[in-house]
Design a protein around this motif. Sequence first.
Motif, PDB file in Angstrom:
ATOM      1  N   ARG A  60      -5.261  15.232  -5.983  1.00  0.00           N
ATOM      2  CA  ARG A  60      -4.604  14.438  -4.947  1.00  0.00           C
ATOM      3  C   ARG A  60      -3.595  15.118  -4.235  1.00  0.00           C
ATOM      4  O   ARG A  60      -2.473  15.744  -4.789  1.00  0.00           O
ATOM      5  CB  ARG A  60      -4.184  13.083  -5.557  1.00  0.00           C
ATOM      6  CG  ARG A  60      -5.438  12.307  -6.309  1.00  0.00           C
ATOM      7  CD  ARG A  60      -6.105  11.446  -5.603  1.00  0.00           C
ATOM      8  NE  ARG A  60      -7.350  11.050  -6.341  1.00  0.00           N
ATOM      9  CZ  ARG A  60      -7.007   9.849  -6.881  1.00  0.00           C
ATOM     10  NH1 ARG A  60      -5.819   8.940  -6.913  1.00  0.00           N
ATOM     11  NH2 ARG A  60      -8.055   9.300  -7.758  1.00  0.00           N
ATOM     12  N   SER A  99      -0.529   8.062  -5.572  1.00  0.00           N
ATOM     13  CA  SER A  99      -1.498   7.080  -6.242  1.00  0.00           C
ATOM     14  C   SER A  99      -0.964   6.489  -7.429  1.00  0.00           C
ATOM     15  O   SER A  99      -1.669   6.429  -8.467  1.00  0.00           O
ATOM     16  CB  SER A  99      -2.825   7.541  -6.362  1.00  0.00           C
ATOM     17  OG  SER A  99      -3.504   8.324  -5.260  1.00  0.00           O
ATOM     18  N   HIS A 136      -4.864  -0.102   4.188  1.00  0.00           N
ATOM     19  CA  HIS A 136      -5.518  -0.585   2.962  1.00  0.00           C
ATOM     20  C   HIS A 136      -6.970  -0.781   3.184  1.00  0.00           C
ATOM     21  O   HIS A 136      -7.460  -0.797   4.307  1.00  0.00           O
ATOM     22  CB  HIS A 136      -4.757  -1.977   2.789  1.00  0.00           C
ATOM     23  CG  HIS A 136      -5.250  -2.568   1.588  1.00  0.00           C
ATOM     24  ND1 HIS A 136      -6.515  -3.185   1.549  1.00  0.00           N
ATOM     25  CD2 HIS A 136      -4.579  -2.828   0.381  1.00  0.00           C
ATOM     26  CE1 HIS A 136      -6.466  -3.838   0.164  1.00  0.00           C
ATOM     27  NE2 HIS A 136      -5.375  -3.625  -0.373  1.00  0.00           N
ATOM     28  N   THR A 143      -8.145  13.783  -0.967  1.00  0.00           N
ATOM     29  CA  THR A 143      -8.586  14.043  -2.377  1.00  0.00           C
ATOM     30  C   THR A 143      -9.550  15.235  -2.442  1.00  0.00           C
ATOM     31  O   THR A 143     -10.604  15.199  -1.816  1.00  0.00           O
ATOM     32  CB  THR A 143      -9.211  12.801  -3.219  1.00  0.00           C
ATOM     33  OG1 THR A 143      -8.336  11.786  -3.419  1.00  0.00           O
ATOM     34  CG2 THR A 143      -9.823  13.439  -4.830  1.00  0.00           C
ATOM     35  N   THR A 162       2.282   2.376  -3.301  1.00  0.00           N
ATOM     36  CA  THR A 162       1.473   3.293  -4.263  1.00  0.00           C
ATOM     37  C   THR A 162       1.438   4.724  -3.770  1.00  0.00           C
ATOM     38  O   THR A 162       0.822   5.550  -4.549  1.00  0.00           O
ATOM     39  CB  THR A 162      -0.124   2.761  -4.085  1.00  0.00           C
ATOM     40  OG1 THR A 162      -0.826   3.014  -2.738  1.00  0.00           O
ATOM     41  CG2 THR A 162      -0.177   1.331  -4.123  1.00  0.00           C
ATOM     42  N   HIS A 163       2.091   5.087  -2.938  1.00  0.00           N
ATOM     43  CA  HIS A 163       2.139   6.514  -2.191  1.00  0.00           C
ATOM     44  C   HIS A 163       0.864   7.244  -2.610  1.00  0.00           C
ATOM     45  O   HIS A 163       0.433   8.026  -3.030  1.00  0.00           O
ATOM     46  CB  HIS A 163       3.065   7.122  -3.635  1.00  0.00           C
ATOM     47  CG  HIS A 163       4.667   7.009  -3.405  1.00  0.00           C
ATOM     48  ND1 HIS A 163       5.613   7.498  -4.067  1.00  0.00           N
ATOM     49  CD2 HIS A 163       5.232   5.983  -2.632  1.00  0.00           C
ATOM     50  CE1 HIS A 163       6.628   6.937  -3.901  1.00  0.00           C
ATOM     51  NE2 HIS A 163       6.541   6.097  -3.248  1.00  0.00           N
ATOM     52  N   PRO A 164      -0.173   6.345  -1.647  1.00  0.00           N
ATOM     53  CA  PRO A 164      -1.490   6.784  -1.497  1.00  0.00           C
ATOM     54  C   PRO A 164      -1.664   8.284  -1.283  1.00  0.00           C
ATOM     55  O   PRO A 164      -0.925   8.855  -0.306  1.00  0.00           O
ATOM     56  CB  PRO A 164      -2.183   5.823  -0.568  1.00  0.00           C
ATOM     57  CG  PRO A 164      -1.069   5.416   0.392  1.00  0.00           C
ATOM     58  CD  PRO A 164       0.138   5.265  -0.623  1.00  0.00           C
ATOM     59  N   TYR A 210     -12.443   6.011   0.044  1.00  0.00           N
ATOM     60  CA  TYR A 210     -11.203   5.726  -0.437  1.00  0.00           C
ATOM     61  C   TYR A 210     -11.380   6.335  -2.049  1.00  0.00           C
ATOM     62  O   TYR A 210     -12.350   6.552  -2.491  1.00  0.00           O
ATOM     63  CB  TYR A 210     -10.594   4.159  -0.729  1.00  0.00           C
ATOM     64  CG  TYR A 210     -10.383   3.670   0.629  1.00  0.00           C
ATOM     65  CD1 TYR A 210      -8.859   3.583   0.916  1.00  0.00           C
ATOM     66  CD2 TYR A 210     -11.079   3.332   1.852  1.00  0.00           C
ATOM     67  CE1 TYR A 210      -8.416   3.172   2.045  1.00  0.00           C
ATOM     68  CE2 TYR A 210     -10.644   3.035   3.034  1.00  0.00           C
ATOM     69  CZ  TYR A 210      -9.089   2.949   3.107  1.00  0.00           C
ATOM     70  OH  TYR A 210      -8.655   2.424   4.252  1.00  0.00           O
ATOM     71  N   TYR A 245       0.882  -1.312   0.041  1.00  0.00           N
ATOM     72  CA  TYR A 245      -0.082  -0.048  -0.199  1.00  0.00           C
ATOM     73  C   TYR A 245       1.114   1.287   0.048  1.00  0.00           C
ATOM     74  O   TYR A 245       0.553   2.026  -0.897  1.00  0.00           O
ATOM     75  CB  TYR A 245      -0.903   0.130   1.203  1.00  0.00           C
ATOM     76  CG  TYR A 245      -2.075   1.128   1.293  1.00  0.00           C
ATOM     77  CD1 TYR A 245      -2.960   1.194   0.104  1.00  0.00           C
ATOM     78  CD2 TYR A 245      -2.154   2.048   2.153  1.00  0.00           C
ATOM     79  CE1 TYR A 245      -3.858   1.956   0.045  1.00  0.00           C
ATOM     80  CE2 TYR A 245      -3.161   2.911   2.410  1.00  0.00           C
ATOM     81  CZ  TYR A 245      -4.034   3.069   0.880  1.00  0.00           C
ATOM     82  OH  TYR A 245      -4.810   3.839   1.074  1.00  0.00           O
ATOM     83  N   ASP A 277      -2.006  -2.479  -8.692  1.00  0.00           N
ATOM     84  CA  ASP A 277      -2.380  -1.415  -8.029  1.00  0.00           C
ATOM     85  C   ASP A 277      -2.612  -1.904  -6.758  1.00  0.00           C
ATOM     86  O   ASP A 277      -3.669  -2.787  -6.312  1.00  0.00           O
ATOM     87  CB  ASP A 277      -3.925  -0.725  -8.350  1.00  0.00           C
ATOM     88  CG  ASP A 277      -4.174   0.778  -7.831  1.00  0.00           C
ATOM     89  OD1 ASP A 277      -3.681   0.715  -6.341  1.00  0.00           O
ATOM     90  OD2 ASP A 277      -4.907   1.348  -8.166  1.00  0.00           O
ATOM     91  N   GLY A 330      -3.756  -0.606  -3.950  1.00  0.00           N
ATOM     92  CA  GLY A 330      -4.666   0.181  -3.091  1.00  0.00           C
ATOM     93  C   GLY A 330      -6.089  -0.110  -3.710  1.00  0.00           C
ATOM     94  O   GLY A 330      -6.817   0.236  -2.697  1.00  0.00           O
TER      95      GLY A 330
END
Length: 807
Positions: free
Chosen positions: A207, A119, A252, A61, A55-57, A520, A52, A173, A175
């Motif tokens: 984001r 993301s 996650h 947003t 993915t550099h979440p 999410y 997770y 992905d 995420g």
Amino acid sequence: MTALRLLKIARDLWSARTRIAMMIAAIAVSVVMVTTFLSARAIISQEMTRNYAETHPASATVHVPGGVDADALAAVRAQENVLDATARATLQGRIRVGDGPWRTLVLFVSDPGDPQRISRVALQEGSWPPPEDGLLLERTALDYLGVPAGRQVIVAAPGGTPTTMTVTGTVHDGGVAPAEQEQTVYGYATTATLGTLGAPPVLDQIRVLVGDSDGPTTDAAAIDRTAQRVADALAARGRPATGIDIPPPGRHPHQGQMVTVASVLLAFGIVALLLSSILVATMLGGMLTAQTGQIGAMKAIGARTGQVLRMYLIQAAAISVAATAIAVPPGLALGPLLAGQGAELLNLDVAGTPAPGGVYAAALTAGIGVPLLVALVPLVRSSRITVRQAIDAQGTGTAVPGGRVERVVARLRGPGRTQLMALRNVFRRRGRLVLTAGLLAVAGSMFLTGLNTAGGWSALVSRSIEQRSYDAEIQLDQGYDAVRLTELALDTPGVRDAEAWGRTATSVHDPGRTDVAHVYPDEAHASFTVLAPPAGTRLMRLPLTAGRWLRPDDTDAVVLNHLVPAQQVPGITVGDDITLTVAGRPVTRRVVGIVSDFGTLGTAYLTDRDYAALTDVPGHTELLRVVTDRHDPAGHQAVLDRLEHTLAAAGIGIRQSTTIDTLRVALDGHVLVLADALIALAVVLGFVGLLSLASAMSTSVLERTREFGVLRALGATTTRIRGLVITEGVAIAILGLLLAAAAAVPLTRMFGDFLGTQAFRHTLPYVYSLPALVLWTLLTLAGAAAASAVAARRASRITVREALTTL
């Protein structure tokens, strides 16, 4: 230690090799389980975080309907604590292969020149960016759709014309969940693809990655403050934000579910280890019972208690070390395999990930330390036997004649002489009976609890489906006249009933702040929606957990489903006010009820009258639910296809369409690993319990050598003696079975409540599976007979001469 003592230890181990093998097997099986679950849990926890994180979440947003330009993006990046920011868009559409059914598509869109620092996804096949008539799919979507890379698919944006596009490659992905599990395809494309699909090529999301010099933060309050400043900065530049999404930082979407499942599996493994350790203690006690005379002889020639204890501790340690040496390698090999199964549930990469070093230490402690600790009790007790006690041990047991139990057994009518004798012998050693029956009860209760829990999950899914009296639903791209929608649906062949429901996304409103949702980026997990069913709806009946349902004339009331207090407004209850943003404006409503609504995301229910007053075009709705005249999956899909054609011909745009079967598959897919693991654990626990019975019966026969010799002298046949021993074993098993059946009643309730609440925010229905009870009964009785057979064979071979020579 002298060579003579070592020789005795070796001879003792060899003479009891069958029992030693049983002890090693019992410990090894449990250590394999514990090692497997420890390593799998450690690997999944480690890789869930790593996958997770890679993915550099985005921390948040920010939704900007007017779109984002370079100046606005630069202003956001200049804000305090903003590490990075990028412009994105998310399109909810549909995808199909050939003439197959439409599937839900979530398309993540970015600029072709986006550096993909936030993301991000890992490209596995193909190249970025894809052409304007192509898209990349998340790797799990290929099997779900049944297409290889390079194949053409049909994609439809809401209100757009279905367009043929090419799957140019795949990405991973970390995420998002697997496509099959969510019944959703995740795609990745550029703004050029939006134009091809007939959608505005606008990036309407920013984001934002929030943090400081140490890196991204997981402080939700800090993220909220920064996101609010970002929204204020955008508003000052004429680009007002309509909402902010802040998912649980660093978690996650399925992390809570998997942590709970992993903890449950580990707990079961620990129970199995304790069972096997107690089993080893009982087996060692039986071995020492057979050596009571030898211990007395050693004491008579000067052996001290400590010396005797060390000798038998060495035996126990040898058994534990051998079992651990056998168990740890397969446990470490099975751990990654189990982690791989869990990784499929989470869409993680765990290939080649070794178990952390702590797992090795825990495995050694479980395999050597715990059995030795438990075995100390019988070892210390036996090593303290005096010469006098050894002489008094005559191999005839220690039952006290004339006790209460014996008197009750004597008054029984119906059982034959052999059965009555067997029942008396069952209660000969009360402590051993409690231990053996208790082990069987624990194993049985775990077996029944595991299968009952799996049944409870199935019942929860089935009940959720039954509460929905519709067979298919269609989400529309905008509001349409409810009366016309219903008429079009009812005119479609195969549609028996139809209702148009109001539907729109919502969020909790806090005056003076931009609305924050905890959804999410897939805009599904932890989402929040307003639904407005027609008054007197026939298509859904939800059970109330508090308060009441909506009345037709309610215009200031709202009913929440069970996820809203858990995810959106912690602690809210009946009688409280909640302010929601509906159709772009805040409205305050009194909570009059909370319903159990498993299978639906966070939802607030309003009356259709109230909803119509809040919308810009009263009488228009965005959701159509229908009942079909066929109730099989193929029939549902066939009618849905015809209804989609009818609506398209009438110029009505479709955002998503699903059948009730899709919901069932998605719900079941979330717990497949748990259900399979519970069943496997139950079988292993049953095996350990039956080993304990075999040990107890073998020990009993050794203790009663002279008794069986006397029976033989009085004319007892081989068949009668075997029947006596097997009847004793079956009687003990029946007692353990009764205890297990009773203990499973509260355990099922407690376990179902814990698992459901922690993993799914919903307690599981109470299910006591009669098939599971019948299965365990058959396994227990057959296993008891088999486990007692070896001891019965030994008893039937005892001769009068052998009995007379027993010390």
